[in-house]
Write an enzyme that holds these catalytic residues in place. Structure first.
Site, PDB file in Angstrom:
ATOM      1  N   GLU A  96       0.832  -1.195   0.000  1.00 50.78           N
ATOM      2  CA  GLU A  96       0.000   0.000   0.000  1.00 50.78           C
ATOM      3  C   GLU A  96       0.875   1.257   0.000  1.00 50.78           C
ATOM      4  O   GLU A  96       1.929   1.300   0.617  1.00 50.78           O
ATOM      5  CB  GLU A  96      -0.953  -0.039   1.192  1.00 50.78           C
ATOM      6  CG  GLU A  96      -1.973  -1.156   0.965  1.00 50.78           C
ATOM      7  CD  GLU A  96      -2.968  -1.371   2.097  1.00 50.78           C
ATOM      8  OE1 GLU A  96      -4.106  -1.711   1.787  1.00 50.78           O
ATOM      9  OE2 GLU A  96      -2.612  -1.196   3.272  1.00 50.78           O
ATOM     10  N   CYS A 109       3.559   8.392   1.254  1.00 51.86           N
ATOM     11  CA  CYS A 109       4.110   7.385   2.160  1.00 51.86           C
ATOM     12  C   CYS A 109       4.334   6.102   1.353  1.00 51.86           C
ATOM     13  O   CYS A 109       3.392   5.507   0.836  1.00 51.86           O
ATOM     14  CB  CYS A 109       3.117   7.182   3.299  1.00 51.86           C
ATOM     15  SG  CYS A 109       3.661   5.990   4.505  1.00 51.86           S
ATOM     16  N   CYS A 116       6.614  -7.395   6.681  1.00 55.50           N
ATOM     17  CA  CYS A 116       7.764  -6.927   7.458  1.00 55.50           C
ATOM     18  C   CYS A 116       8.189  -8.050   8.390  1.00 55.50           C
ATOM     19  O   CYS A 116       7.345  -8.768   8.918  1.00 55.50           O
ATOM     20  CB  CYS A 116       7.399  -5.690   8.274  1.00 55.50           C
ATOM     21  SG  CYS A 116       8.816  -4.936   9.109  1.00 55.50           S
ATOM     22  N   CYS A 120       6.874  -5.896  15.103  1.00 57.57           N
ATOM     23  CA  CYS A 120       6.545  -4.951  16.176  1.00 57.57           C
ATOM     24  C   CYS A 120       5.112  -5.253  16.623  1.00 57.57           C
ATOM     25  O   CYS A 120       4.221  -5.445  15.794  1.00 57.57           O
ATOM     26  CB  CYS A 120       6.676  -3.509  15.696  1.00 57.57           C
ATOM     27  SG  CYS A 120       8.364  -3.080  15.216  1.00 57.57           S
ATOM     28  N   CYS A 123       1.844  -3.193  15.294  1.00 57.87           N
ATOM     29  CA  CYS A 123       1.789  -2.799  13.882  1.00 57.87           C
ATOM     30  C   CYS A 123       1.116  -3.873  13.037  1.00 57.87           C
ATOM     31  O   CYS A 123       1.490  -5.049  13.096  1.00 57.87           O
ATOM     32  CB  CYS A 123       3.205  -2.547  13.374  1.00 57.87           C
ATOM     33  SG  CYS A 123       3.272  -2.115  11.623  1.00 57.87           S
ATOM     34  N   GLY A 169       7.086  -2.293   5.695  1.00 58.77           N
ATOM     35  CA  GLY A 169       8.456  -2.790   5.617  1.00 58.77           C
ATOM     36  C   GLY A 169       9.464  -1.969   6.390  1.00 58.77           C
ATOM     37  O   GLY A 169       9.193  -0.852   6.827  1.00 58.77           O
ATOM     38  N   GLU A 170      10.639  -2.562   6.587  1.00 61.45           N
ATOM     39  CA  GLU A 170      11.767  -1.879   7.230  1.00 61.45           C
ATOM     40  C   GLU A 170      12.770  -1.516   6.135  1.00 61.45           C
ATOM     41  O   GLU A 170      13.486  -2.384   5.630  1.00 61.45           O
ATOM     42  CB  GLU A 170      12.395  -2.804   8.281  1.00 61.45           C
ATOM     43  CG  GLU A 170      13.732  -2.340   8.830  1.00 61.45           C
ATOM     44  CD  GLU A 170      13.767  -0.886   9.304  1.00 61.45           C
ATOM     45  OE1 GLU A 170      12.856  -0.452  10.038  1.00 61.45           O
ATOM     46  OE2 GLU A 170      14.704  -0.160   8.898  1.00 61.45           O
ATOM     47  N   SER A 201      12.389   6.132   7.436  1.00 62.88           N
ATOM     48  CA  SER A 201      12.017   5.816   8.814  1.00 62.88           C
ATOM     49  C   SER A 201      12.439   4.393   9.140  1.00 62.88           C
ATOM     50  O   SER A 201      12.175   3.464   8.382  1.00 62.88           O
ATOM     51  CB  SER A 201      10.503   5.962   8.981  1.00 62.88           C
ATOM     52  OG  SER A 201      10.130   5.636  10.307  1.00 62.88           O
ATOM     53  N   SER A 223      11.701   5.151  14.846  1.00 58.34           N
ATOM     54  CA  SER A 223      10.525   4.742  15.613  1.00 58.34           C
ATOM     55  C   SER A 223      10.974   4.357  17.009  1.00 58.34           C
ATOM     56  O   SER A 223      11.504   3.271  17.219  1.00 58.34           O
ATOM     57  CB  SER A 223       9.852   3.560  14.913  1.00 58.34           C
ATOM     58  OG  SER A 223       9.383   3.979  13.654  1.00 58.34           O
ATOM     59  N   LEU A 224      10.788   5.257  17.954  1.00 61.82           N
ATOM     60  CA  LEU A 224      11.338   5.035  19.301  1.00 61.82           C
ATOM     61  C   LEU A 224      10.319   4.357  20.227  1.00 61.82           C
ATOM     62  O   LEU A 224      10.571   3.302  20.762  1.00 61.82           O
ATOM     63  CB  LEU A 224      11.807   6.377  19.875  1.00 61.82           C
ATOM     64  CG  LEU A 224      12.541   6.296  21.204  1.00 61.82           C
ATOM     65  CD1 LEU A 224      13.813   5.484  21.093  1.00 61.82           C
ATOM     66  CD2 LEU A 224      12.872   7.709  21.728  1.00 61.82           C
ATOM     67  N   HIS A 225       9.201   5.010  20.467  1.00 62.34           N
ATOM     68  CA  HIS A 225       8.055   4.435  21.196  1.00 62.34           C
ATOM     69  C   HIS A 225       8.229   4.228  22.692  1.00 62.34           C
ATOM     70  O   HIS A 225       7.259   3.977  23.384  1.00 62.34           O
ATOM     71  CB  HIS A 225       7.570   3.132  20.559  1.00 62.34           C
ATOM     72  CG  HIS A 225       7.311   3.256  19.094  1.00 62.34           C
ATOM     73  ND1 HIS A 225       6.558   4.266  18.567  1.00 62.34           N
ATOM     74  CD2 HIS A 225       7.725   2.504  18.047  1.00 62.34           C
ATOM     75  CE1 HIS A 225       6.508   4.135  17.248  1.00 62.34           C
ATOM     76  NE2 HIS A 225       7.218   3.087  16.908  1.00 62.34           N
ATOM     77  N   ASN A 300      -3.199   3.645  16.251  1.00 56.79           N
ATOM     78  CA  ASN A 300      -4.317   3.315  15.365  1.00 56.79           C
ATOM     79  C   ASN A 300      -4.629   1.833  15.482  1.00 56.79           C
ATOM     80  O   ASN A 300      -3.779   1.003  15.161  1.00 56.79           O
ATOM     81  CB  ASN A 300      -3.951   3.633  13.904  1.00 56.79           C
ATOM     82  CG  ASN A 300      -3.797   5.132  13.691  1.00 56.79           C
ATOM     83  OD1 ASN A 300      -4.711   5.899  13.962  1.00 56.79           O
ATOM     84  ND2 ASN A 300      -2.632   5.551  13.241  1.00 56.79           N
ATOM     85  N   CYS A 343      -1.174   5.276  10.030  1.00 57.82           N
ATOM     86  CA  CYS A 343       0.083   4.629  10.418  1.00 57.82           C
ATOM     87  C   CYS A 343      -0.195   3.274  11.031  1.00 57.82           C
ATOM     88  O   CYS A 343      -1.038   3.147  11.914  1.00 57.82           O
ATOM     89  CB  CYS A 343       0.797   5.436  11.505  1.00 57.82           C
ATOM     90  SG  CYS A 343       1.247   7.057  11.022  1.00 57.82           S
TER      91      CYS A 343
END
Ligand code: SAH
Length: 369
Positions: A96, A109, A116, A120, A123, A169-170, A201, A223-225, A300, A343
């Protein structure tokens, strides 16, 4: 032809690659510049129509090369103007790509992998498993198709002003395909975006951050979180291999040259997991050591997740604490929710997914230079 006897897809090559290609077929390297302009400035995919190449060269090219784009399978338009495309590839996989218009800019985006491997926990893409890396053509092809579908310019204004590698994806686990694609985004003969307008990212692949710094000038988002290792490991299992202290050092090194401004940290706020005022205070201490901006993202939800979004009050309180602590912090507006384009909600179509065993994931990470 390439070594497998197939035609070379010219979308797989950035300027350096195209110059080498023309040399390898005994043609002048500057042909690369002409071809790039045709593909990216004039949206021309038919070599026969590239009139400044000479008939003999055009005939030669049409035998050994092609310009093969992926295919738009579906287009969804949100009531808020966000557009999401399902973009399909040979073999049935799809990713997407999302366009987010705002008053003063339009952000595209872009995805880098089908699925992926990082898993995580919050996600939707991670929950899909991993099928394969995208090729350079499949990455730059998303930009090409979106620019064309949107009408690249309107009233002299570009519709797409920023590109973020924040889709599925990473990107740093697909380095060799992502870098030429970003070089085509940056190159004036390609899409011509300034360095600060192309952002990669990452979930925090430390060796990849160093390699990126040596390779291409683009903006970095991480992406820290969480500022706490055990919480971050629960959310981003990659943290076990590259814990916060190492990641922060990599970020400081990334921006240590003047032209590399600041790192954007993404922080998805999840109810009761990482949204406590104590976390906000720890975050202030941590991010004071890096030139940075903080992007707070309300979680989300997606089918099957056990997490919930933090309350409005919690989000406001969190933002207030970090701002009082001196950080630059914005709350990302959720866009395209009605079409599952926000996201972490991108799922695409992941065929032949690899079993998500630790063994495979670790192998992939370890083989990344
Ligand atoms: N793998 C890269 C690129 C994906 S970017 C990375 O991790 O940075 C997508 C961003 O959305 C990341 O910051 C990711 O952590 C965040 N995200 C993932 N799932 C989410 C969700 N359900 N709600 C809000 N943000 C999410």
């Amino acid at each position: 032809m390439n070594s497998a006897g197939a035609r070379v897809n010219l979308l797989d090559l950035d300027e350096v690659g195209l110059r080498a290609f023309f040399e390898s077929i005994d043609e002048k390297p500057f042909r690369a510049q002409q071809v790039l302009k045709w593909i990216y400035h004039h949206a021309q995919t038919d070599v026969a129509a590239m009139t400044d190449l000479g008939i003999a060269l055009r005939e030669k090219l049409s035998l050994i090369a092609e310009i093969k784009l992926p295919e738009i399978i579906q287009e969804h338009r949100s009531s808020d103007g966000t557009v999401k495309w399902l973009i399909g590839f040979k073999g049935g996989n799809a990713v997407e790509t999302v366009y987010i218009p705002e008053p003063k800019r339009g952000t595209l985006c872009v995805s880098s992998q089908v699925g992926c491997a990082l898993n995580c926990s919050f996600c939707a893409t991670g929950a899909q498993g991993f099928a394969r890396n995208l090729t350079t053509a499949e990455i730059i092809g998303q930009v090409w198709l979106a620019a064309k579908a949107l009408g690249h310019e309107r009233n002299g204004q570009r519709r797409i002003t920023n590109i973020v590698m924040m889709g599925m994806g990473e990107p740093l686990l697909n380095f060799d395909a992502v870098v030429p694609a970003m070089s085509l985004m940056r190159n004036d003969l390609g899409f011509g975006f300034a360095a600060k307008r192309v952002t990669l990212s990452t979930a925090g692949l430390v060796p990849g951050i160093y390699r990126l710094r040596e390779t291409i000038d683009v903006a970095l988002a991480v992406s820290l979180h969480s500022p706490v290792d055990d919480v971050r490991t629960e959310l981003v299992p990659l943290n076990r291999k590259y814990p916060i202290a190492e990641l922060m050092q990599a970020c400081r090194d990334y921006v240590s040259e003047k032209h590399k401004r600041s790192v954007t940290f993404e922080y998805t706020l999840i109810d009761g997991v990482n949204d406590h005022p104590q976390h906000a205070r720890k975050l202030v201490k941590l991010l004071r050591t890096v030139p940075s901006k903080l992007n707070l993202i309300p979680f989300n939800p997606f089918p099957g997740t056990q997490y919930r979004c933090s309350s409005q009050d919690r989000i406001a309180e969190f933002q207030e604490i970090v701002m009082r602590g001196g950080l630059i912090a914005t709350v990302r507006k959720t866009r395209g929710e009605d079409i599952n384009a926000a996201c972490g909600q991108l799922v695409g179509k992941v065929k032949d997914r690899t079993k998500r065993s630790e063994r495979i994931k670790l192998k992939m990470i370890e083989t990344t230079p």
